[in-house]
Enzyme design. Structure first.
Site, PDB file in Angstrom:
ATOM      1  N   ILE A 260     -56.954  -9.919 -25.859  1.00  0.00           N
ATOM      2  CA  ILE A 260     -56.593  -9.485 -24.706  1.00  0.00           C
ATOM      3  C   ILE A 260     -55.139  -9.862 -24.393  1.00  0.00           C
ATOM      4  O   ILE A 260     -55.160 -11.098 -24.125  1.00  0.00           O
ATOM      5  CB  ILE A 260     -57.618  -9.753 -23.462  1.00  0.00           C
TER       6      ILE A 260
ATOM      7  N   GLY B 173     -61.955  -9.243 -26.482  1.00  0.00           N
ATOM      8  CA  GLY B 173     -61.852  -8.086 -27.140  1.00  0.00           C
ATOM      9  C   GLY B 173     -62.225  -7.888 -28.441  1.00  0.00           C
ATOM     10  O   GLY B 173     -62.628  -7.013 -29.084  1.00  0.00           O
TER      11      GLY B 173
ATOM     12  N   ASP C 163     -65.601  -7.291 -28.880  1.00  0.00           N
ATOM     13  CA  ASP C 163     -65.925  -5.880 -28.736  1.00  0.00           C
ATOM     14  C   ASP C 163     -65.565  -5.032 -29.918  1.00  0.00           C
ATOM     15  O   ASP C 163     -66.245  -4.039 -30.334  1.00  0.00           O
ATOM     16  CB  ASP C 163     -64.979  -5.541 -27.523  1.00  0.00           C
TER      17      ASP C 163
ATOM     18  N   GLU D  76     -64.892 -12.979 -21.565  1.00  0.00           N
ATOM     19  CA  GLU D  76     -64.609 -12.330 -20.327  1.00  0.00           C
ATOM     20  C   GLU D  76     -64.878 -13.076 -18.930  1.00  0.00           C
ATOM     21  O   GLU D  76     -64.166 -13.326 -18.107  1.00  0.00           O
ATOM     22  CB  GLU D  76     -65.286 -11.163 -20.320  1.00  0.00           C
TER      23      GLU D  76
ATOM     24  N   ASP E 188     -66.416  -5.133 -20.591  1.00  0.00           N
ATOM     25  CA  ASP E 188     -66.567  -3.679 -20.184  1.00  0.00           C
ATOM     26  C   ASP E 188     -66.291  -2.777 -21.476  1.00  0.00           C
ATOM     27  O   ASP E 188     -66.175  -1.613 -20.832  1.00  0.00           O
ATOM     28  CB  ASP E 188     -65.811  -3.162 -18.858  1.00  0.00           C
TER      29      ASP E 188
END
Ligand code: NAG
Ligand code: NAG
Length: 211
Positions: free
Chosen positions: A1, A57, A60, A80, A88
């Site tokens: 991120i 990320g 993710d 996060e 998210d």
């Protein structure tokens, strides 16, 4: 991120009131989500090969992939909560389905602690651990070559149906694959694959038409 990049989008969102700002933010979040979902939507299998830190990320990203390998130096961190937000763009939705160990998922997501390679293997987040990055990359590329020697109709149909059954009941998924196969079973790839098998030939020697 990239926190700096994120800051301008999230901390100073455009819009004249709560509704407009929220509308704008929803649009951004959906776009971020889509950058990971496209990996899952791609009918070709995607292999993640992780070394070093796989943070925020990164988790993710790899949970949207189909197969995960890592090097011994890899660690995984659902980061996060440490930056004040709930993941998210896929982790909270996909990680429970990937490792199925809910207590572990919750612990990782609430604490942002590092999970090292051996625990990732034990929990099923990755299917193999390698001594270093080079050995891992060789194995990941060999795996890709192995998969790509097979019928593209069979491989891509398999991915589509595995993903469908992850999100549906067994009965719904059986119904789905029956409708899927009533056309896909008519492929010439079955004749070619079975013929190679009965003649004891490697699948690598068979040419399947492009899909
Ligand atoms: C869940 O994860 C923990 C921590 O990695 C592990 O010790 C435990 O065996 C796992 N349980 C199951 C059922 O996989
Ligand atoms: C339907 O197709 C899938 C994927 O190609 C295959 O794994 C499965 O065995 C097929 N099912 C039947 C009933 O032929």
């Amino acid at each position: 991120i990239d926190l700096m990049d994120l800051a301008s989008d999230i901390l100073q969102p455009k819009g004249d009131d709560v509704a407009r700002i929220s509308w704008y933010l929803r649009d951004i979040i959906t776009r971020y989500q889509e950058t990971f979902s496209v990996i899952e939507k791609c009918p070709k299998p995607v292999i993640a090969a992780v070394h070093g830190g796989c943070i925020g990320g990164g988790v993710d990203l790899i949970t949207a992939c189909d197969i995960r390998y890592c090097a011994q130096d890899a660690f995984f961190q659902v980061k996060e909560v440490d930056v004040g937000l709930a993941a998210d763009v896929g982790t909270l939705q996909r990680l429970p389905k990937v490792i199925g160990n809910h207590s572990l998922v919750n612990e990782l997501a609430f604490t942002a602690r590092k999970m090292m390679a051996d625990e990732a293997l034990g929990s099923g987040l990755v299917s193999r651990v390698f001594p270093d990055k080079e050995v891992m990359l060789d194995a990941a590329l060999a795996l890709a070559a192995e998969i790509s020697s097979k019928s593209p109709v069979a491989v891509q149909s398999t991915k589509v149906n595995l993903l469908y059954s992850r999100d549906h009941s067994v009965a719904e998924s059986l119904n789905y694959v029956a409708s899927w196969n009533m056309s896909m079973l008519q492929t010439q790839d079955i004749t070619k694959s079975v013929q190679a098998m009965t003649e004891n030939k490697e699948l690598k020697s068979v040419t399947f038409s492009k899909l």
